[in-house]
Enzyme design. Structure first.
Site, PDB file in Angstrom:
ATOM      1  N   ALA A 150      30.982  43.249  -1.081  1.00 36.91           N
ATOM      2  CA  ALA A 150      29.938  42.627  -1.901  1.00 36.91           C
ATOM      3  C   ALA A 150      30.536  42.036  -3.165  1.00 36.91           C
ATOM      4  O   ALA A 150      31.380  42.654  -3.812  1.00 36.91           O
ATOM      5  CB  ALA A 150      28.883  43.664  -2.262  1.00 36.91           C
ATOM      6  N   ARG A 178       0.804  -1.228   0.000  1.00 36.74           N
ATOM      7  CA  ARG A 178       0.000   0.000   0.000  1.00 36.74           C
ATOM      8  C   ARG A 178       0.838   1.280   0.000  1.00 36.74           C
ATOM      9  O   ARG A 178       0.316   2.363  -0.215  1.00 36.74           O
ATOM     10  CB  ARG A 178      -0.958  -0.021   1.212  1.00 36.74           C
TER      11      ARG A 178
HETATM   12  C1  UD1 Z   1      -0.986  -6.877  11.564  1.00 38.80           C
HETATM   13  C2  UD1 Z   1      -1.815  -7.809  12.440  1.00 38.80           C
HETATM   14  C3  UD1 Z   1      -3.079  -7.082  12.863  1.00 38.80           C
HETATM   15  C4  UD1 Z   1      -2.719  -5.812  13.586  1.00 38.80           C
HETATM   16  C5  UD1 Z   1      -1.790  -4.946  12.738  1.00 38.80           C
HETATM   17  C6  UD1 Z   1      -1.266  -3.792  13.574  1.00 38.80           C
HETATM   18  C7  UD1 Z   1      -1.377 -10.085  11.699  1.00 38.80           C
HETATM   19  C8  UD1 Z   1      -1.893 -11.247  10.899  1.00 38.80           C
HETATM   20  N1  UD1 Z   1      -2.147  -8.993  11.698  1.00 38.80           N
HETATM   21  O1  UD1 Z   1      -1.765  -6.632  10.405  1.00 38.80           O
HETATM   22  O2  UD1 Z   1      -3.839  -7.910  13.695  1.00 38.80           O
HETATM   23  O3  UD1 Z   1      -3.887  -5.082  13.889  1.00 38.80           O
HETATM   24  O4  UD1 Z   1      -0.648  -5.699  12.294  1.00 38.80           O
HETATM   25  O5  UD1 Z   1      -0.514  -2.881  12.828  1.00 38.80           O
HETATM   26  O6  UD1 Z   1      -0.329 -10.189  12.290  1.00 38.80           O
HETATM   27  N2  UD1 Z   1       5.561  -8.936   7.807  1.00 38.80           N
HETATM   28  C9  UD1 Z   1       6.593  -9.824   7.638  1.00 38.80           C
HETATM   29  N3  UD1 Z   1       6.382 -10.946   6.897  1.00 38.80           N
HETATM   30  C10 UD1 Z   1       5.191 -11.236   6.337  1.00 38.80           C
HETATM   31  C11 UD1 Z   1       4.122 -10.323   6.518  1.00 38.80           C
HETATM   32  C12 UD1 Z   1       4.347  -9.173   7.277  1.00 38.80           C
HETATM   33  O7  UD1 Z   1       7.695  -9.598   8.129  1.00 38.80           O
HETATM   34  O8  UD1 Z   1       5.097 -12.271   5.690  1.00 38.80           O
HETATM   35  C13 UD1 Z   1       5.806  -7.736   8.619  1.00 38.80           C
HETATM   36  C14 UD1 Z   1       5.578  -6.464   7.824  1.00 38.80           C
HETATM   37  O9  UD1 Z   1       6.789  -6.008   7.267  1.00 38.80           O
HETATM   38  C15 UD1 Z   1       5.098  -5.501   8.896  1.00 38.80           C
HETATM   39  C16 UD1 Z   1       4.424  -6.383   9.919  1.00 38.80           C
HETATM   40  O10 UD1 Z   1       4.883  -7.702   9.664  1.00 38.80           O
HETATM   41  O11 UD1 Z   1       6.166  -4.831   9.520  1.00 38.80           O
HETATM   42  C17 UD1 Z   1       2.907  -6.337   9.830  1.00 38.80           C
HETATM   43  O12 UD1 Z   1       2.519  -6.780   8.548  1.00 38.80           O
HETATM   44  P1  UD1 Z   1       1.277  -6.154   7.816  1.00 38.80           P
HETATM   45  O13 UD1 Z   1       1.087  -6.871   6.534  1.00 38.80           O
HETATM   46  O14 UD1 Z   1       1.390  -4.681   7.761  1.00 38.80           O
HETATM   47  O15 UD1 Z   1       0.118  -6.593   8.824  1.00 38.80           O
HETATM   48  P2  UD1 Z   1      -1.247  -5.887   9.061  1.00 38.80           P
HETATM   49  O16 UD1 Z   1      -2.185  -6.254   7.966  1.00 38.80           O
HETATM   50  O17 UD1 Z   1      -1.060  -4.454   9.337  1.00 38.80           O
HETATM   51 CA    CA Z   2       0.629  -3.054   9.181  1.00 38.66          CA
END
Ligand code: UD1
Ligand code: CA
Length: 468
Positions: A390, A15
């Site tokens: 200047a 996003r």
């Molecule tokens: C996640 C939580 C959600 C919470 C939110 C808070 C889960 C399934 N959901 O959702 O409940 O409300 O954070 O901000 O955990 N990342 C990895 N590897 C992956 C996927 C993600 O390292 O395979 C890392 C991303 O870089 C990021 C973090 O995990 O720093 C969160 O991932 P993101 O996809 O943003 O999760 P949310 O949908 O925000």
């Molecule tokens: Ca997130």
């Protein structure tokens, strides 16, 4: 009891719509991940592991530090899968704190309270009540078999936004992405995660239901403020969080007595240390480490980075000061700008005046020296009370090397002079306007180097030839 910290930073951040990995986007001059790392270090963990994946080389190079280990997650199959990669690096027992690389402003005290709530044998979730909970995992309380939206009551699951029923979507208590878990149990739960959900991902948040099934207590702690737990998923959220962070810094400075003309038009991307009665007008940006002495005044639209400005100095509007690695020092009572540029190694003593469109680089100006208009001083040592006219410049670069210009005390350099370095002007020398000076100018004398002026009597201006 060992404390491990896992920071999830492998996601792509779709996003953000950016080629740069999300956790390397900047908030107040530091990457999101650097903010989280600083908190992790301040918590005094026995081990810190960052999970990298998308743009791993770039991310690891950007934050590499002795106390930090990396575990790569390739491909990225969800937050649960992310933490699985850290398992071999965690202690066998103790507590594991999981932080989100995209939730940058979590505070040390909040994380500590969560670790305490965990106590090594409970699953502790950091939650928040948000006016707009959309996008976040919802905290589902109540009887697992029956109604799932019961307010109060025990936590029995976290349900992701995309998987939530309309009733669950209405829950305003959200999971912030931060949890503290008993390490041994966490390892077991992670091994049992499944990806049977809307996104086909291994959700870390599914460990909550597992903990409940194991009969472990699931407890929650609230963050001190909403700002601490806001995640960054889009440029809009990044900008909103930046504003909140800036507001917080501005308020802290004002509470310490700094007078900001408008806290909404103030940006600090680093550290700003202020004496008493400092005034800062609108639209100023401070970067790196900046010190402002008592009663310093900063005009509107200044950019100041890595500089020390002593008491009573006035920086007029539209001035650019960048000390980079060498720093810039501005002496007490100095007047700088408007439209001045101070570059690395500019060291100005008390009561120096630097006026509009004057550039100073790697030069020392002694007390009371002045360069008020349209000038360049580079690699120069300038004595007390010198007046640099200047349009005059030091020609410090011969195309291959830089050379120094030494100007004694009380020298008067007229307008539009070129001082070809290396060169020395003796104390009290006067340089006639329009001179190109390539040889030493003796002390106390007038030195002029320009073509003699001639006037031609009887000379006529050409007249336009008329066509017939
Ligand atoms: C996640 C939580 C959600 C919470 C939110 C808070 C889960 C399934 N959901 O959702 O409940 O409300 O954070 O901000 O955990 N990342 C990895 N590897 C992956 C996927 C993600 O390292 O395979 C890392 C991303 O870089 C990021 C973090 O995990 O720093 C969160 O991932 P993101 O996809 O943003 O999760 P949310 O949908 O925000
Ligand atoms: Ca997130």
């Amino acid at each position: 009891m060992a404390l491990d910290i896992v920071i999830m930073a492998a996601g792509k951040g779709t996003r953000m719509r950016s080629a740069r990995p999300k956790v390397l986007h900047q908030l107040a001059g530091r990457s999101l991940l650097q903010h989280v790392l600083r908190t992790a270090v301040d918590l005094g963990a026995d081990g810190i592991v960052a999970i990298t994946g998308h743009g791993a080389d770039e991310v690891e190079a950007a934050v590499a530090a002795a106390h930090l280990r990396f575990a790569r997650q390739m491909p990225q199959l969800g937050t649960g899968h992310a933490v699985q990669q850290a398992v071999p690096l965690l202690h066998a027992e103790g507590t594991t704190l999981i932080l989100n690389g995209d939730v940058p402003l979590i505070e040390v005290a909040t994380a500590r309270a969560l670790i305490e709530a965990c106590g090594g044998d409970r699953l502790a979730l950091l939650t928040a009540e948000l006016d707009d909970p959309s996008g976040y995992g919802r905290i589902v309380r109540g009887d697992p078999a029956g109604r799932s939206t019961n307010e109060g009551g025990r936590v029995h699951a976290i349900v992701e936004d995309k998987d939530a029923s309309p009733a669950e979507r209405a829950i305003r208590e959200v999971y912030t992405g931060v949890m503290a878990a008993p390490t041994a149990q966490l390892k077991r739960w992670l091994a049992a995660l499944k990806n049977d959900n809307r996104q086909g991902e291994y959700y870390l948040t599914d460990v909550v239901a597992m903990a409940v099934a194991d009969g472990l207590a699931v407890v929650t702690a609230q963050a001190g403020s909403e700002t601490e737990v806001l995640g960054v998923n889009s440029p809009v959220q990044l900008a909103e969080l930046e504003r909140r962070y800036q507001r917080r810094q501005a308020v802290a400075l004002m509470e310490a007595g700094v007078r900001l003309a408008d806290p909404a038009r103030f940006d600090l991307r680093g550290e700003l240390h202020c004496g008493a009665d400092v005034e800062i007008d609108v639209n100023c940006v401070f970067e790196g480490r900046v010190e402002l002495g008592d009663a310093v005044r900063i005009g509107a639209n200044c950019m100041i980075r890595n500089a020390v400005i002593a008491a009573g100095a006035v920086i007029h509007p539209f001035t650019h000061i960048d000390g980079d690695t060498l720093g810039v020092r501005v002496g007490a009572g100095a007047l700088i700008g408007p439209f001045a540029r101070l570059r690395p190694g500019a060291v100005l003593a008390e009561d120096v005046h630097i006026g509009n469109f004057v550039e100073v680089k790697n030069s020392t100006l002694a007390k009371g020296a002045k360069a008020n208009h349209l000038a360049y001083l580079g690699d120069a040592t300038v004595g007390e009370r010198v007046n640099f006219g200047a349009g005059s410049i030091t020609a410090n670069y011969d195309g291959a090397n830089k050379h120094r210009t030494v100007i004694g005390a009380d020298v008067h350099v007229g307008s539009n002079c070129v001082l070809v370095a290396p060169i020395t002007l003796g104390d009290g020398a006067t340089i006639g306007g329009g001179s190109t000076i390539a040889k030493q100018a003796p002390a106390g004398q007038l030195t002029v180097a320009r073509a003699k002026q001639v006037s031609l009597a009887g000379w006529r201006r050409p007249v336009k030839i008329k066509k017939k």
